[in-house]
Write a protein that holds these residues in place. Sequence first.
Motif, PDB file in Angstrom:
ATOM      1  N   ILE A 278     -54.165 -33.924 -24.968  1.00  0.00           N
ATOM      2  CA  ILE A 278     -54.612 -35.305 -25.447  1.00  0.00           C
ATOM      3  C   ILE A 278     -55.372 -35.086 -26.758  1.00  0.00           C
ATOM      4  CG2 ILE A 278     -56.473 -35.664 -24.331  1.00  0.00           C
ATOM      5  CD1 ILE A 278     -55.572 -38.554 -24.239  1.00  0.00           C
ATOM      6  N   TRP A 279     -56.021 -33.836 -26.919  1.00  0.00           N
ATOM      7  CA  TRP A 279     -56.864 -33.464 -28.048  1.00  0.00           C
ATOM      8  C   TRP A 279     -55.859 -33.186 -29.238  1.00  0.00           C
ATOM      9  CZ3 TRP A 279     -60.975 -36.147 -27.651  1.00  0.00           C
ATOM     10  CH2 TRP A 279     -61.590 -36.184 -26.388  1.00  0.00           C
ATOM     11  N   THR A 280     -54.881 -32.340 -28.831  1.00  0.00           N
ATOM     12  CA  THR A 280     -53.776 -32.115 -29.990  1.00  0.00           C
ATOM     13  C   THR A 280     -53.435 -33.323 -30.613  1.00  0.00           C
ATOM     14  OG1 THR A 280     -52.922 -30.546 -28.630  1.00  0.00           O
ATOM     15  CG2 THR A 280     -51.527 -31.218 -30.408  1.00  0.00           C
ATOM     16  N   LEU A 281     -53.211 -34.496 -30.040  1.00  0.00           N
ATOM     17  CA  LEU A 281     -52.931 -36.091 -30.616  1.00  0.00           C
ATOM     18  C   LEU A 281     -54.047 -36.546 -31.424  1.00  0.00           C
ATOM     19  CD1 LEU A 281     -51.109 -37.113 -27.371  1.00  0.00           C
ATOM     20  CD2 LEU A 281     -49.971 -36.613 -29.648  1.00  0.00           C
ATOM     21  N   VAL A 282     -55.301 -36.271 -30.849  1.00  0.00           N
ATOM     22  CA  VAL A 282     -56.528 -36.766 -31.356  1.00  0.00           C
ATOM     23  C   VAL A 282     -56.732 -36.220 -32.923  1.00  0.00           C
ATOM     24  CG1 VAL A 282     -58.999 -36.740 -31.326  1.00  0.00           C
ATOM     25  CG2 VAL A 282     -57.842 -37.499 -29.430  1.00  0.00           C
ATOM     26  N   ASN A 283     -56.537 -34.765 -32.840  1.00  0.00           N
ATOM     27  CA  ASN A 283     -56.484 -33.924 -33.982  1.00  0.00           C
ATOM     28  C   ASN A 283     -55.455 -34.214 -35.063  1.00  0.00           C
ATOM     29  OD1 ASN A 283     -59.107 -32.500 -33.583  1.00  0.00           O
ATOM     30  ND2 ASN A 283     -57.902 -31.069 -32.184  1.00  0.00           N
ATOM     31  N   ILE A 284     -54.341 -34.523 -34.572  1.00  0.00           N
ATOM     32  CA  ILE A 284     -53.158 -34.975 -35.513  1.00  0.00           C
ATOM     33  C   ILE A 284     -53.404 -36.147 -36.302  1.00  0.00           C
ATOM     34  CG2 ILE A 284     -50.780 -35.910 -35.427  1.00  0.00           C
ATOM     35  CD1 ILE A 284     -50.496 -33.589 -33.310  1.00  0.00           C
ATOM     36  N   LEU A 285     -54.165 -37.301 -35.511  1.00  0.00           N
ATOM     37  CA  LEU A 285     -54.361 -38.684 -36.006  1.00  0.00           C
ATOM     38  C   LEU A 285     -55.663 -38.383 -36.812  1.00  0.00           C
ATOM     39  CD1 LEU A 285     -53.477 -40.336 -32.481  1.00  0.00           C
ATOM     40  CD2 LEU A 285     -52.335 -40.683 -34.744  1.00  0.00           C
ATOM     41  N   LYS A 286     -56.305 -37.652 -36.676  1.00  0.00           N
ATOM     42  CA  LYS A 286     -57.747 -37.386 -37.531  1.00  0.00           C
ATOM     43  C   LYS A 286     -57.336 -36.997 -38.690  1.00  0.00           C
ATOM     44  CE  LYS A 286     -61.729 -36.578 -35.537  1.00  0.00           C
ATOM     45  NZ  LYS A 286     -62.904 -35.975 -34.736  1.00  0.00           N
ATOM     46  N   LEU A 287     -56.528 -35.970 -38.863  1.00  0.00           N
ATOM     47  CA  LEU A 287     -56.032 -35.217 -40.108  1.00  0.00           C
ATOM     48  C   LEU A 287     -55.283 -36.142 -40.781  1.00  0.00           C
ATOM     49  CD1 LEU A 287     -55.898 -32.771 -42.040  1.00  0.00           C
ATOM     50  CD2 LEU A 287     -53.826 -31.985 -40.337  1.00  0.00           C
ATOM     51  N   TRP A 288     -54.314 -36.915 -40.235  1.00  0.00           N
ATOM     52  CA  TRP A 288     -53.345 -38.104 -40.669  1.00  0.00           C
ATOM     53  C   TRP A 288     -54.321 -38.933 -41.496  1.00  0.00           C
ATOM     54  CZ3 TRP A 288     -52.759 -42.881 -38.573  1.00  0.00           C
ATOM     55  CH2 TRP A 288     -51.828 -43.747 -39.391  1.00  0.00           C
ATOM     56  N   GLN A 289     -55.126 -39.650 -40.631  1.00  0.00           N
ATOM     57  CA  GLN A 289     -56.022 -40.678 -41.323  1.00  0.00           C
ATOM     58  C   GLN A 289     -56.872 -40.214 -42.399  1.00  0.00           C
ATOM     59  OE1 GLN A 289     -59.450 -41.077 -41.122  1.00  0.00           O
ATOM     60  NE2 GLN A 289     -59.465 -43.300 -41.747  1.00  0.00           N
ATOM     61  N   SER A 290     -57.265 -38.852 -42.508  1.00  0.00           N
ATOM     62  CA  SER A 290     -58.169 -38.380 -43.231  1.00  0.00           C
ATOM     63  C   SER A 290     -57.269 -38.218 -44.609  1.00  0.00           C
ATOM     64  CB  SER A 290     -58.970 -37.102 -43.149  1.00  0.00           C
ATOM     65  OG  SER A 290     -58.031 -36.076 -42.825  1.00  0.00           O
ATOM     66  N   LYS A 291     -56.233 -37.674 -44.386  1.00  0.00           N
ATOM     67  CA  LYS A 291     -55.177 -37.258 -45.723  1.00  0.00           C
ATOM     68  C   LYS A 291     -54.492 -38.480 -46.219  1.00  0.00           C
ATOM     69  CE  LYS A 291     -52.966 -33.588 -45.974  1.00  0.00           C
ATOM     70  NZ  LYS A 291     -51.988 -32.420 -45.653  1.00  0.00           N
ATOM     71  N   TYR A 292     -54.073 -39.517 -45.328  1.00  0.00           N
ATOM     72  CA  TYR A 292     -53.349 -40.548 -45.840  1.00  0.00           C
ATOM     73  C   TYR A 292     -54.008 -41.910 -45.164  1.00  0.00           C
ATOM     74  CZ  TYR A 292     -50.141 -36.695 -46.305  1.00  0.00           C
ATOM     75  OH  TYR A 292     -49.386 -35.426 -46.702  1.00  0.00           O
ATOM     76  N   PRO A 293     -54.957 -42.130 -46.001  1.00  0.00           N
ATOM     77  CA  PRO A 293     -55.849 -43.365 -45.159  1.00  0.00           C
ATOM     78  C   PRO A 293     -54.902 -44.762 -45.705  1.00  0.00           C
ATOM     79  CG  PRO A 293     -56.887 -42.517 -47.254  1.00  0.00           C
ATOM     80  CD  PRO A 293     -56.136 -41.464 -46.789  1.00  0.00           C
ATOM     81  N   SER A 294     -54.238 -44.705 -46.652  1.00  0.00           N
ATOM     82  CA  SER A 294     -53.374 -45.974 -46.938  1.00  0.00           C
ATOM     83  C   SER A 294     -52.288 -46.224 -46.075  1.00  0.00           C
ATOM     84  CB  SER A 294     -52.716 -45.922 -48.518  1.00  0.00           C
ATOM     85  OG  SER A 294     -52.037 -44.642 -48.327  1.00  0.00           O
ATOM     86  N   ASP A 295     -51.886 -45.100 -45.150  1.00  0.00           N
ATOM     87  CA  ASP A 295     -50.818 -45.401 -44.193  1.00  0.00           C
ATOM     88  C   ASP A 295     -51.381 -46.083 -42.971  1.00  0.00           C
ATOM     89  OD1 ASP A 295     -49.209 -43.671 -45.568  1.00  0.00           O
ATOM     90  OD2 ASP A 295     -49.431 -42.025 -44.201  1.00  0.00           O
ATOM     91  N   LEU A 296     -52.644 -46.244 -42.752  1.00  0.00           N
ATOM     92  CA  LEU A 296     -53.167 -46.790 -41.527  1.00  0.00           C
ATOM     93  C   LEU A 296     -52.647 -48.059 -40.897  1.00  0.00           C
ATOM     94  CD1 LEU A 296     -55.238 -45.569 -39.541  1.00  0.00           C
ATOM     95  CD2 LEU A 296     -57.158 -47.231 -40.696  1.00  0.00           C
ATOM     96  N   ASN A 297     -52.392 -48.927 -41.841  1.00  0.00           N
ATOM     97  CA  ASN A 297     -51.909 -50.200 -41.398  1.00  0.00           C
ATOM     98  C   ASN A 297     -50.405 -50.399 -41.691  1.00  0.00           C
ATOM     99  OD1 ASN A 297     -54.486 -51.233 -40.410  1.00  0.00           O
ATOM    100  ND2 ASN A 297     -55.070 -51.634 -42.433  1.00  0.00           N
ATOM    101  N   SER A 298     -49.653 -49.223 -41.873  1.00  0.00           N
ATOM    102  CA  SER A 298     -48.190 -49.322 -42.245  1.00  0.00           C
ATOM    103  C   SER A 298     -47.295 -48.987 -41.108  1.00  0.00           C
ATOM    104  CB  SER A 298     -48.067 -48.299 -43.329  1.00  0.00           C
ATOM    105  OG  SER A 298     -48.900 -48.558 -44.466  1.00  0.00           O
TER     106      SER A 298
END
Length: 386
Positions: A278-298
Amino acid sequence: MERSQEATLPSSKLVRDNTELLVRRLVIRSRLAGEKEEFLLERHLIEYKNGKPIRAIIGIPTTGCNYARLNGACSMCGHPDSGLWDINLTDDTIIELFQSSIEKIRPMKPNSLGVYCSGSFFDDNEVSVKLKQRICKSIADEAWIEEVVVESLPQYITKPKIEAVQRMLGSIRLKIGISLETANQFIRSSVLLKKVPSLSYIKATEACGELKNVYSIAYAVIKPPFLTEGEAIWEGAETIHSAVMMKFDEISLEPLSLQSGTLQSLLEKQGHYDMSSIWTLVNILKLWQSKYPSDLNSITIKIGGEVYTPLPYKTFLRCSTCENKAFKELEKIGVEIDLPRISIDNPDGQCDTQCCTYIEPNPLEIREPNPSAVTQRVIKIINLIN
């Protein structure tokens, strides 16, 4: 280092071709090591949330994935080890089995229904036009069904085909799951052996986007074989971003499960594949949010990876303690996910999966997979297994 929204193919065609040939050798070995699952002609299950039935799934026993029959199955796919491949039922028999499942599900009245054929619903060679019509009519007759989910490879999805299904379903919402797997064309084609170009996915989402009450779902494989944990984190984040760029409405993150006869099953038994947690998923989502913050509500994010044919004997590592900690981590960065919650009787709070302690990944290890390095890993593993 940033990259374009789709990974560039390796400069050397030799690297691509060699990797694919080597992976196919391992896949043949994994198929031989697998055991055929006895196929139940009538298959259905119901998913509950907080004690309430929210989704039903019906498996329709068609001939299975036609793409796999013509091109060879994807390396992570367990369909060839399903008894489904050995049967050939008439449309009349299939609709009788489907209606029998509907009758058994009807008393629970879940508002969402998944209709899965272990292949592509929009491939007329798998699900004939007349069978699609009969299935949709049967669904439309059930007032409790508000949403239908089907799956298909993108090359079979066209606006006219979707419209034909919509006419039969009426006002029922239609969602189409599409196996994107990864944003990286090298990983998708040469490692996962799904030789589908990104343009096919773009055309499919465009067809869905042109119609009302139709939504597209990208399926993304989490931690493909031969990738390190850091590479899997990088690839997962990039794939979510690519799904946003391709105009998918939802993405289902699918941690690779272990099924008989699959490449990952062979590698895991030989000590060459570590399951994601489950931490693999958490780390993926944290990286995605930090690199692409404008994606968050898309895009809407869901977690899958547990319901396949044949059913997996092991899925990604987690327990109830892990889940609670993971949700707290994601709340900190404002990411919401739909994760089917599990309930484990664990009064002492000990994690059965031994992964409850969250460890920040080393930033230096989070990087784009290098095709040549992946090929060298494949060669090394083949030599070790042999």
